[in-house]
Design an enzyme around this catalytic site. Sequence first.
Site, PDB file in Angstrom:
ATOM      1  N   GLU A 253      62.671   6.668 -27.966  1.00 30.26           N
ATOM      2  CA  GLU A 253      61.444   5.940 -27.636  1.00 30.26           C
ATOM      3  C   GLU A 253      61.864   4.723 -26.822  1.00 30.26           C
ATOM      4  O   GLU A 253      62.323   3.721 -27.371  1.00 30.26           O
ATOM      5  CB  GLU A 253      60.708   5.513 -28.906  1.00 30.26           C
ATOM      6  N   CYS A 287      56.016  -2.051 -26.489  1.00 31.85           N
ATOM      7  CA  CYS A 287      56.416  -1.056 -25.482  1.00 31.85           C
ATOM      8  C   CYS A 287      55.197  -0.481 -24.789  1.00 31.85           C
ATOM      9  O   CYS A 287      55.295   0.037 -23.675  1.00 31.85           O
ATOM     10  CB  CYS A 287      57.264   0.044 -26.113  1.00 31.85           C
TER      11      CYS A 287
END
Length: 495
Positions: A253, A287
């Site tokens: 990720e 993010c």
Amino acid sequence: MDISDLMSRLGVEERYYTRGPLSVTTPIDGSELAQVAPDDHSVIDEKIALAHNAFLEWRSVPAPRRGELVRLFGDELRKHKDDLGRLVTIECGKLLSEGLGEVQEMIDICDFAVGLSRQLYGLTIASERPGHHMRESWHPLGSVGIISAFNFPVAVWSWNAALALICGDTCLWKPSEKTPLTALAVQSLFERAASRFADAPQHLSQVIIGERAASEQMVDDPRVALISATGSTRMGREVGPRVAKRFGRVLLELGGNNAGIVAPSADLDLSLRAVCFAAAGTAGQRCTSLRRLFVHESIYDSFLSRLKAAYASLPVGDPLQEGVLVGPLIDKAALDRMHYALDRAKAQGAAITGGEHVGDKGWYVRPAIVEVDEHDGIVLEETFAPVLYVMRYDELNEAIALQNSVPQGLSSCIFTRDVLEAEQFLSATGSDCGIANVNIGPSGAEIGGAFGGEKETGGGRESGSDAWKAYMRRQTQTVNYSTALPLAQGVKFDI
């Protein structure tokens, strides 16, 4: 800032955070919170061995029973939500409501995992051979190494750990060296839950404290079946090949240069609120934070004027205080990177509103709006700070193409009341991201859906949907319940 009472209520003994050479500070005012001791090579090796041995026992516990342990852990989180949420805010600087929300996300994924523990379904497969039965089953994988980032210091671990545990795996957690205290607190709560569960072997979950070398040791060890790493694309470029070299599994990720599109038909009040939260919330340190915004030329001037006014009204300050909407950046390095990005944008001819350093304690900034004419240069890079690049567009195809033209592919959104535009954005020719939203920003994912992105975001999926399959190994099984031995594809081999 004294956290001893908080840590005591969370069950963390003082010796774990007062007797080490690694200083932990709070971004709220820069003061030291704790001194933790990193694990050396031999200690990490022992923890990996203990995790592997625990896996050999845990894999034989029925999955619904494994779910019961996760349920007990969820209960501990409910009891200690206020304290753990406050510690999250103190250690990483996000708003208190966000710290509490992050713990709620942990509780939610525990609930999801408990139900999932009775739904680890395989398949039955029709065989072309008479008297044969085929099926696909899923088995526990092994030890899972979890490398987490500072911005979601506990939630991302829980996405992995809750699913890994019900799948029959054990967990090794290397938290960010910037946020180890929340990891120690979570480990303490997990151990409380495990003490109430008769079938739990010791060392199902362990925390590894350290910096880069600690992560590297876990990444390189073949006893760790899966490495789930959250962080920068640069980090992923190193982790992926190292794990692949030993034929291990990775779940990555990584970065996200996320974009939004404001179409002519958009509800501008809704769009304004969504853009402000997505771009300035968490001080731009998600993010999934909104970093690029394409506004249709017919509404560009009016929307930008309202956006600047909204930005000017955002209260910046101590995230523990009520009414504050923008807390600090994590550290001075983050502030320096933001200023570097703004300097580059200015050199490209951008007009900048905001971006100033606020106060003399901590790393507070005024969120920045950067008006650019060209989708180029610094705009194509992810800066982990509240910097929003705003551009005009004419045709939707043009905006989608620009959105997709960055290396990352995590999250995206469009604001429109035109169903054709919405469906085009969600189609195979629309957003190329792992997450695509309509009339909400790119941040704020729920645990029910798989979380992750494409391209340089790494391709991993965590949390909901069928993300559990990453933590298990697939086995295709064939059973012959006849006395004959017909071969597939009509092959003959008579003796």
